[in-house]
Each structure stands twice: as structure tokens, then as C-alpha cells.
Design a protein around this motif. Sequence first.
Motif, PDB file in Angstrom:
ATOM      1  N   ILE A 103       6.453   5.436   0.280  1.00  0.00           N
ATOM      2  CA  ILE A 103       5.469   4.113   0.384  1.00  0.00           C
ATOM      3  C   ILE A 103       7.054   4.722   0.952  1.00  0.00           C
ATOM      4  O   ILE A 103       7.948   5.943   1.488  1.00  0.00           O
ATOM      5  N   LYS A 143       4.173   2.346 -10.236  1.00  0.00           N
ATOM      6  CA  LYS A 143       2.543   1.506 -10.438  1.00  0.00           C
ATOM      7  C   LYS A 143       2.233   1.277 -11.702  1.00  0.00           C
ATOM      8  O   LYS A 143       2.944   2.370 -12.383  1.00  0.00           O
ATOM      9  N   ARG A 153       1.001  -0.505   0.005  1.00  0.00           N
ATOM     10  CA  ARG A 153       0.184   0.152  -0.053  1.00  0.00           C
ATOM     11  C   ARG A 153       0.585   1.096   0.203  1.00  0.00           C
ATOM     12  O   ARG A 153       1.689   1.546   0.338  1.00  0.00           O
ATOM     13  N   SER A 154       0.676   2.220  -1.085  1.00  0.00           N
ATOM     14  CA  SER A 154       1.133   3.652  -0.949  1.00  0.00           C
ATOM     15  C   SER A 154       1.179   4.169   0.541  1.00  0.00           C
ATOM     16  O   SER A 154      -0.457   4.376   1.028  1.00  0.00           O
ATOM     17  N   SER A 155       1.769   5.305   0.456  1.00  0.00           N
ATOM     18  CA  SER A 155       1.875   6.175   1.932  1.00  0.00           C
ATOM     19  C   SER A 155       2.136   7.656   1.663  1.00  0.00           C
ATOM     20  O   SER A 155       3.154   7.681   1.029  1.00  0.00           O
ATOM     21  N   ASP A 202       3.312   7.635  -6.388  1.00  0.00           N
ATOM     22  CA  ASP A 202       3.079   7.017  -5.734  1.00  0.00           C
ATOM     23  C   ASP A 202       4.249   7.293  -4.558  1.00  0.00           C
ATOM     24  O   ASP A 202       5.401   6.747  -4.876  1.00  0.00           O
TER      25      ASP A 202
END
Length: 204
Positions: A58, A42, A31-33, A56
Motif C-alpha cells: 500500500i 494478507k 486495498r493494496s496498491s 502486496d
Amino acid sequence: MVTSLVGELPPGWRQASLEEVCEFRAGAAVRSSAKGPVPLLKPRNVADGWLTEGPDSISEAAAAGLPGYRLAAGDVVCVRTGGVGRHAMVTSEQDGWIFGNGVIRLRHGDAVDPSYLNHYLSHPSVRDWMKRNAAGTAIPSLSMNTLAAMPIALPPLEVQRSIGQVLDAFNEKIQVYERIQRTTAQLRDTLLPLLMSGTATVAE
């Protein structure tokens, strides 16, 4: 003469499968942050031969747990779901990024030049092969095993490098013109409501 996806091969050229000349790895499900400092690649960041901006991200902690999913300059990434056929070569600017789900990383061996490999994947006959061998209809998907079996035409390394350098120069020009186009469109969109409202006027 050997017949390949791209036609009959000249003397000194040979054909191999991608798995003979590259190491494959599918992207990580992560999951990205919004606040993470490590860029996360992506499928939407993979354009037609190069990577786009605005990835994105992380956290450092999440990235530390994914050492096998770090990109390195010279890697070639392919979209495996949806946009089958899109691919790009990683440059020094993306070195150390994490590649996520929906992406396959090809890490070249000594027999293939990364720029040549990147442009080979743009060949119309190669794109057609990927589309024909993709599974699914609504959302086409290209498995890692299918991609690994794809034939690649291999000229001598010095010829590969020459081909890659020539086509890289064209890609650089295309990217420059695309940036100009985006900037011009943004200026137009900013100016349009100002002109239409009378806030700004056209000098005569």
C-alpha cells in the motif's frame, strides 16, 4: 496436576487464556496498491509458523492512516478466515508491515515468550481446538473472541524460551529446504521445454 489442551502440566506450569497474556487486534480493511512501498500482510502470506515472501503493498499515505496496524518483531499473526490454524511470528524483516483483513495480530505480554506462543499454536491438540471452535462450514472462520478464550499452557519463562529456541532451529532448516525445493523446481520447469524442443541438449 492441571489438565490442559496439551495434556497434564508439570509442577511450575500454569494455564491461562490467550487474552490474559496477549493483546488482540483484527486486521485493517485496506486495498493494496501495485506501486505502494509498504508491505501489506494478507492470509496467503501466513504459512506454517513463518511468513512467506511476495506480499502486496500500500502507499505511504494509506499506511500513515493505519498506525495501529503496524506489525512489530515478536508479534504473532493468525489467519481468521479460510485457513484457520495458520499462524506465524513476525521477525525484524517484517517490522513495520501493515496487516490486513483476515488476519488477527497477537501482541504478547510479559508472561509469554513469542517464539513459544508461535510453536504452541502448532501443537496438534491446539490446531484441533481451533478447528472445532471455528464457525461456518464452507469457509471456516475463527472469531477474535473465540481465539482470545483459547487456553494456553505456560511453563516458566526460561522454559518457554528454551522450547522456542529449539523449535525455531527446526523451522529455520525447514525454510532452507523449502527454498531449495522451489529453486530446483523452477530450474526444472525452465529446462524441460528447452530439452523437449531440442533447443538444449544433454551432454554425454
